[in-house]
Design an enzyme around this catalytic site. Sequence first.
Site, PDB file in Angstrom:
ATOM      1  CG  LEU A 211      -2.017  -0.701   0.932  1.00  0.00           C
ATOM      2  CD1 LEU A 211      -3.116  -0.920   2.416  1.00  0.00           C
ATOM      3  CD2 LEU A 211      -2.830  -0.381   0.083  1.00  0.00           C
ATOM      4  CG  ASP A 212       0.710   4.211  -3.324  1.00  0.00           C
ATOM      5  OD1 ASP A 212       1.405   2.919  -3.487  1.00  0.00           O
ATOM      6  OD2 ASP A 212      -0.285   4.653  -3.676  1.00  0.00           O
ATOM      7  CE  LYS A 213       5.912   8.779   4.551  1.00  0.00           C
ATOM      8  NZ  LYS A 213       6.632   9.489   4.232  1.00  0.00           N
TER       9      LYS A 213
END
Length: 354
Positions: A211-213
């Site tokens: 998952l993206d930051k």
Amino acid sequence: RMRSLWGIMVVCLHLQTLESRIASFSRLQVPPSCFRSFSRRLKYESPLKSRNCYEAMAGFGNRRGNTPCVLSLSKLQQSLRPRWWTSASVNEGEDKDVAGRNDGIRINKCFKSFASRRKADEWIASGRVRVNGDIASPGKRVFPGDEVKLDGKIIEWENLAVLKPENPNQFVYIKYWKPRGIICTTDTRIKHNIIDAVNFKEQRIYPVGRLDKDSSGLILLTSDGRLPNAILRAKREHRKIYRVTVDKPLKVEDIKALREGVVITTVAQRDNKAKPLTAPTLPAKVELLDAKEVIMGIHEGRNRQIRKMMEVLGYKVDTLHREKILDIGLERLNPGKWVHLDNKEMSIVKNVLN
């Protein structure tokens, strides 16, 4: 010096009282020519077993060459014990083959489905094999979760049934509610990495996908290397559900475009190289909740896919939250917390792996 080494090794191998000290040495590198000569000397000059001493080597890819071989002293002891040496003379558990433990396997067994052990050792000796980015050495052990590459291509070694599946505690499966700001990397040198955030000490685990930051929500972590391939490949059609909010009201035609597929450019990693990939996304399930909020179900895993889909249509994603993977959701979780998968969720995982 090598003759002195032969003498020392023969004496030590005959003395039971010194065997525990010898076992403290994990490995010794000896040139193949020396080992062959040593093998012949033992055959004619000592009362030891005369069976092929090459079995004692952890890596013997180039017997006739000059590449140093890795000599496993524990196996050498077992191979070269005299005939009068009985099992009662050995301390309990001392003779157990290291490769039989459930804590990994030797690197050359990772290629057993398409190459012989000798061929695999040749690849390792020539530096063509890497484990987690580092060049593998003969006799190296790999563990669940380790990434093995041959000439830059990932080998799905854990799918080859080289580990013993009958051990119910061999792998661990947990789910984690990732808050925003946590980075899905196993590199603990990076601040706010997911490994330190989860702080799981029992086994080495890694995230299934990412998952993206700036994204939040459900992510699975495991020590089972089969799971990422089973879940993340688009052809498996395992849907992931996201709740997405954007900066302005969504148009009807844009909702339709999201459902049918949008052409985006993402970066794909192939053979340690980043390659751009421009292609339409696969059809997605899109449900409008509010003027600026939708539920999206996709079964691809392209880099920053939902954000790029919205960007192509002229929207900026404000929040992106993953609610479900397969039929596993955020139940029993709070932001920043993790739990082991329960029996129902484990049955889902087992069905996926099978």
